[in-house]
Design an enzyme around this catalytic site. Structure first.
Site, PDB file in Angstrom:
ATOM      1  N   TYR A  13     -11.484  -7.779 -11.959  1.00 44.60           N
ATOM      2  CA  TYR A  13     -13.003  -7.102 -11.643  1.00 44.60           C
ATOM      3  C   TYR A  13     -13.975  -7.796 -12.666  1.00 44.60           C
ATOM      4  O   TYR A  13     -13.362  -8.176 -13.757  1.00 44.60           O
ATOM      5  CB  TYR A  13     -12.851  -5.563 -11.989  1.00 44.60           C
ATOM      6  CG  TYR A  13     -12.028  -4.907 -11.097  1.00 44.60           C
ATOM      7  CD1 TYR A  13     -12.321  -4.011 -10.130  1.00 44.60           C
ATOM      8  CD2 TYR A  13     -10.731  -4.578 -11.368  1.00 44.60           C
ATOM      9  CE1 TYR A  13     -11.617  -3.449  -9.255  1.00 44.60           C
ATOM     10  CE2 TYR A  13      -9.767  -3.935 -10.662  1.00 44.60           C
ATOM     11  CZ  TYR A  13     -10.378  -3.217  -9.375  1.00 44.60           C
ATOM     12  OH  TYR A  13      -9.316  -2.537  -8.797  1.00 44.60           O
ATOM     13  N   HIS A  53     -15.025  -3.008  -6.112  1.00 43.15           N
ATOM     14  CA  HIS A  53     -13.832  -3.977  -5.521  1.00 43.15           C
ATOM     15  C   HIS A  53     -13.509  -5.123  -6.622  1.00 43.15           C
ATOM     16  O   HIS A  53     -14.565  -5.713  -6.926  1.00 43.15           O
ATOM     17  CB  HIS A  53     -14.052  -4.602  -3.991  1.00 43.15           C
ATOM     18  CG  HIS A  53     -14.105  -3.412  -3.032  1.00 43.15           C
ATOM     19  ND1 HIS A  53     -12.945  -2.690  -2.734  1.00 43.15           N
ATOM     20  CD2 HIS A  53     -15.261  -2.941  -2.210  1.00 43.15           C
ATOM     21  CE1 HIS A  53     -13.452  -1.968  -1.747  1.00 43.15           C
ATOM     22  NE2 HIS A  53     -14.616  -1.664  -1.700  1.00 43.15           N
ATOM     23  N   LYS A  57     -11.363 -11.110  -1.044  1.00 36.90           N
ATOM     24  CA  LYS A  57     -11.223 -11.860  -2.523  1.00 36.90           C
ATOM     25  C   LYS A  57     -11.064 -13.280  -2.359  1.00 36.90           C
ATOM     26  O   LYS A  57     -10.769 -13.859  -1.419  1.00 36.90           O
ATOM     27  CB  LYS A  57     -10.061 -11.047  -3.082  1.00 36.90           C
ATOM     28  CG  LYS A  57     -10.044  -9.711  -3.161  1.00 36.90           C
ATOM     29  CD  LYS A  57      -8.892  -9.055  -3.958  1.00 36.90           C
ATOM     30  CE  LYS A  57      -8.866  -7.546  -3.613  1.00 36.90           C
ATOM     31  NZ  LYS A  57     -10.088  -6.860  -3.760  1.00 36.90           N
TER      32      LYS A  57
END
EC number: 4.6.1.16
Length: 343
Positions: A277, A288, A319
């Site tokens: 993060y 997220h 991601k």
């Protein structure tokens, strides 16, 4: 129109300069109207029917007479041309600043004369081994056994974050198996710093925080945590018992991420070492994670299949995949971001 094979180039006369070089970006001028083209450019001209032969060879004979790896480069060249790009071999004299790849690709509508590069492309097949120390900023074009092409964008990464925490000091904890327990922890350690996981649920009768061995080792080094029954050497030894030297590599990467203001947490459920993060202010308002990080050594060797699998998994959970390559001292970390690319 025919071409003459001259070593690793093909010379073409007639109106070749106007027809192939000036109008369509093939080859480089030799003087007058003659040009020299690379073997892959010549193969493409034969494939299109713009050239009749090279030293008497048509397209089929010319293609099968080439060295190993040529077919993969030809397939990538054709694919990029079909996508509307001009491209040249990544070597002199085709390109003034040659690198170690195969092609220099220009933005659509641009040629080498504009001097703007969109991609540097390196071509490999799916069975090629890829040492991490040989990967540089480029696009990797992987040609699989069915001649399909996957493009992977490789770029240097500099992890950063915006997480700040007024960290407590001298917090007591105890080593328990492969974790550290902190009884009655300062609330901000987890709530604002996202360290550890609370023990039990809301109905738990005891207030305790569970820290991973990596988290504990980092916090001990930082002066935040103090073990009442063990030392940091015991924590490291416990970590090495299960992971070997990989524990030290993960700790080095964890430290670098935390020191940069990012928040790494376990990436186990994603098949990675960490999910990361960039900014955490409260675990009650947690966004997220943006990155998946896999920790490797600087001697690691990828297979294109494994690389593609990691990237696809990261993409599937929205991601970016980052590889953190540590050296044998854990003092230097090389960060590489790898993502799928559609040219």
């Amino acid at each position: 129109m025919d071409g003459d094979l001259r070593g690793d180039t093909v010379h073409i006369g007639g109106d070749a300069r106007q027809r192939f070089h000036d109008a369509r970006g093939y080859g480089y001028p030799l003087g007058g109207n003659d040009i020299a083209v690379s073997l892959v450019e010549a193969a493409h001209l034969l494939f299109r029917g713009d050239l009749d032969s090279v030293d008497g060879m048509g397209f089929r004979a010319f293609l099968t007479d080439r060295e190993a790896g040529f077919a993969a480069r030809f397939l990538v060249y054709v694919d990029l041309r079909d996508r509307g790009f001009y491209l040249v071999p990544d070597r002199d004299p085709w390109w003034r600043d040659p690198g170690d790849g195969d092609f220099v690709v220009f933005p659509r509508g641009n040629t080498r004369r504009d001097g703007v590069v969109k991609h540097r492309v390196r071509v490999v097949d799916e069975r090629t081994t890829l040492p991490v120390d040989g990967l540089s900023e480029s696009v990797l074009a992987v040609v699989d056994e069915e001649s399909e092409i996957t493009y992977l964008d490789i770029a240097p990464e500099t992890p950063t974050g915006e997480t700040t925490l007024d960290r407590p000091t001298d917090v007591p904890g105890v080593l328990l198996d492969d974790r550290v327990l902190v009884w009655e922890p300062p609330q901000r350690l987890h709530n604002a710093g996202f360290y550890g996981q609370p023990l039990g649920g809301r109905a738990a009768d005891h207030d305790a925080l569970q820290l991973s061995l990596v988290e504990a080792a980092y916090l001990i080094d930082a002066g935040v945590l103090r073990l009442t029954d063990a030392t940091i050497d015991d924590v490291r030894a416990r970590g090495r018992l299960g992971e070997g030297e990989h524990f030290d590599c993960r700790l080095a990467v964890y430290r670098a991420l935390r020191d940069a203001g990012a928040v790494p947490k376990t990436g186990f459920k994603f098949g990675a070492d960490f999910r990361v993060y960039s900014a955490v202010s409260s675990v009650d308002d947690l966004g997220h994670s943006e990155l998946l990080v896999r920790v490797i050594t600087d001697t690691h060797v990828f297979s294109p299949g494994d690389l593609s699998l990691d990237v696809r998994l990261a993409h599937g959970v929205r991601k970016r995949m980052v590889f953190a390559a540590t050296d044998d001292t854990d003092d230097t970390i090389r960060w590489l971001s790898v993502s799928r690319l559609t040219p």
